[in-house]
Motif scaffolding. Structure first.
Motif: not given
Ligand code: ZN
Length: 556
Positions: A140-150
């Protein structure tokens, strides 16, 4: 075999577990050490196959996180991972209690048997569901970071692609980039707090179920700390506070003058020059090619290694929006193939891939003919020496990558390597306190972080940022979530790499030969014994850090 051609088969969990079970029974019935060692060869085959498929899926997932097939495979592998680990642990338990242990230890190594002991203490059936849940939280953590769209500069960028803006030579651009990134972290603050809180409680529960007083002890076992413990690490951190933080304060002060600011802020973190940090002059393709030239020049063996990597498509280093952030090196046993994953972003970070990740890969390739797979079980404080020392051995070629700014790169690299150490210790001390006090609230943890900042990085000023000033910085640090207690290994390794930096200035050839020797010793020896066979000194021994800090002062 080229990476794109490597076949992938989902691990048949039931079959693998049954096969291992069968080998276990054969080991029990065997009547000599020779026979047991013979049976153990079959285990190597099963293990290598399973590991290869899991690794291929994981690579293909990270190089395109939107690929649904490999995303599912990764999820499946995370789910079955603890069950496979458990089957493997049970198999090793039988080997561990073998009547012919002496013979096996001679064949496989004392370190391997010590590691089995640690493994047996760190897992049992009762904690398997918790371990599965822990994996899911990491995911969950990795996905949250990997899918960050800025949203930035008219584009939608992931965190890796934001990195160049955060070290941009223009201070305003850096400030805006930090603002955008921190806005993302703030918007996810609750989720990030919740994931970590669950992780801490989960890990604490596992530790208690296994009979430990808290997670720290268990975390050490899971990091395979087979030859030093908490006391050595605490001593190391004290040496850092006494001798190293003052050294880094001098570096930050000269950096402050170089940047022409009254006070260093978080937006100046990792920025070394007013005209911007040196960045590679070539295109990503050219950087890879220059790497080939460099490793050819360095030595015959490194040249052969690099060619193997290129010919087999074992680099995936160009930045793409759908790739996971960060970089890593892994190893596919079936093809004796290291694999390097990165996101080139036209900063000096690209050079780190060619040096750091290649250092890991080189060592993996260098010892790949060793038939004893337990020798690949290298602990991280050792593995990171291979990579961090390679950064220093290849520094002399910086002009090939950075043109006129080669010297700037070398200065930045040295300063950065030295200044990393207090940060690494801070991440480590943070985790010790968090796991000693599992009932801390998310707010308490943030306060703790701010307190550690004052001890280890007093030069940084966070006052005008709403995310950092509340102590949120650590939530960007993936290791704190997904690899507890890993971070201090970077610190231990950096101290060794810096010892090579001093040694190669005195005699490059001798230092490089010593490095090759170290690469070959891998996990055949315990860490202190291994270092004693090289020119390196144990970082937590009295006087080593003090001495090193004095020598480095001469170069700065
Ligand atoms: Zn590394």
């Amino acid at each position: 075999m080229k990476f794109s051609k490597m076949p992938y088969n989902r691990v048949d969990k039931d079959k693998v577990i049954a096969d291992i079970e069968e080998l276990k029974n054969r080991i029990l019935l065997a009547t000599s050490g020779e026979e047991q060692f013979e049976i153990h060869q079959n285990f190597y085959k099963i293990y290598d196959e399973m590991q290869s498929d899991i690794t291929i899926a994981s690579i293909r997932h990270t190089i395109d996180v939107t690929d649904e097939f490999y995303s599912k495979e990764e999820e499946y592998n995370d789910e079955i991972g603890p069950l496979l680990d458990h089957a493997v642990a049970e198999y090793y338990e039988v080997l561990y209690h073998s009547k012919y242990r002496e013979y096996l230890e001679e064949k496989i190594g004392r370190v391997a048997f010590k590691n089995i002991e640690l493994k047996l203490k760190s897992i049992n059936e009762e904690v398997l569901p918790l371990m599965q849940k822990e994996n899911a939280l990491s995911y969950d953590y990795s996905k949250l970071i990997a899918t960050a769209k800025i949203e930035f500069d008219g584009q939608e960028l992931n965190l890796s692609l934001m990195q160049p803006y955060m070290v941009n030579s223009d201070r305003d651009t850096r400030a805006k980039a930090y603002l955008a990134v921190n806005k993302f972290f703030e918007s996810k603050a609750e989720e990030l707090d919740e994931i970590y809180d669950q992780m801490v409680k989960n890990r604490d529960e596992q530790a208690k179920k296994l009979g430990f007083s808290g997670y720290t002890e268990l975390g050490y076992l899971r990091m395979q700390r087979n030859s030093y413990g908490r006391a050595e690490i605490e001593r190391l951190r004290e040496f850092v506070k006494t001798y190293w933080v003052p050294l880094t304060a001098e570096i930050h002060e000269s950096r402050r003058k170089r940047l022409g600011v009254d006070k260093l802020g978080y937006i100046d973190n990792g920025v070394y020059f007013l005209n911007g940090d040196p960045s590679p002059t070539g295109s990503p393709e050219e950087i890879l090619e220059t790497g080939a030239k460099m490793y050819d020049d360095l030595s015959e063996v490194t040249g052969n290694f690099y060619r193997f990597m290129q010919e087999n498509e074992l680099f995936d280093v160009f930045g793409r929006k759908t790739k996971r952030a960060g970089g890593y090196m892994t190893y596919i046993p079936r093809y004796k193939a290291p694999f390097i994953f990165a996101n080139f972003n036209a900063t000096s970070h690209d050079m780190d891939v060619i040096t750091h990740e290649c250092g890991h890969a080189f060592q993996g390739w260098y010892v790949s003919k060793d038939p004893i797979i337990e020798h690949n079980d290298i602990t991280m404080e050792t593995a990171e020496i291979h990579s961090m020392a390679m950064e220093f051995f290849t520094e002399r070629y910086a002009d090939w990558f950075f043109g006129e700014r080669g010297d700037d790169y070398r200065r930045q690299h040295l300063e950065d390597s030295i200044c990393f150490i207090p940060y690494g210790c801070m991440v480590d001390e943070f985790q010790h306190i968090v796991y000693d006090n599992p009932s801390m609230s998310p707010e308490d943890r943030k306060k703790l972080w701010m307190d550690l900042e004052k001890q280890y990085r007093p030069h940084i000023n966070y006052e005008d940022d709403s995310f950092f000033s509340k102590g949120g910085f650590w939530q960007k640090q993936q290791h704190i979530y997904t690899m507890p207690f890993y971070y201090i290994d970077y610190v231990l390794a950096q101290f060794c790499a810096l010892q090579y930096f001093i040694a190669l200035k005195e005699d490059y050839k001798k230092a490089f030969e010593d490095y090759l020797n170290l690469c070959g010793l891998s996990a055949k020896e315990f860490y202190p014994d291994m270092l004693s066979k090289t020119l390196l000194k144990l970082p937590y021994s009295e006087g080593v850090i003090e001495n090193l800090s004095n020598k480095l002062r001469e170069f700065l």
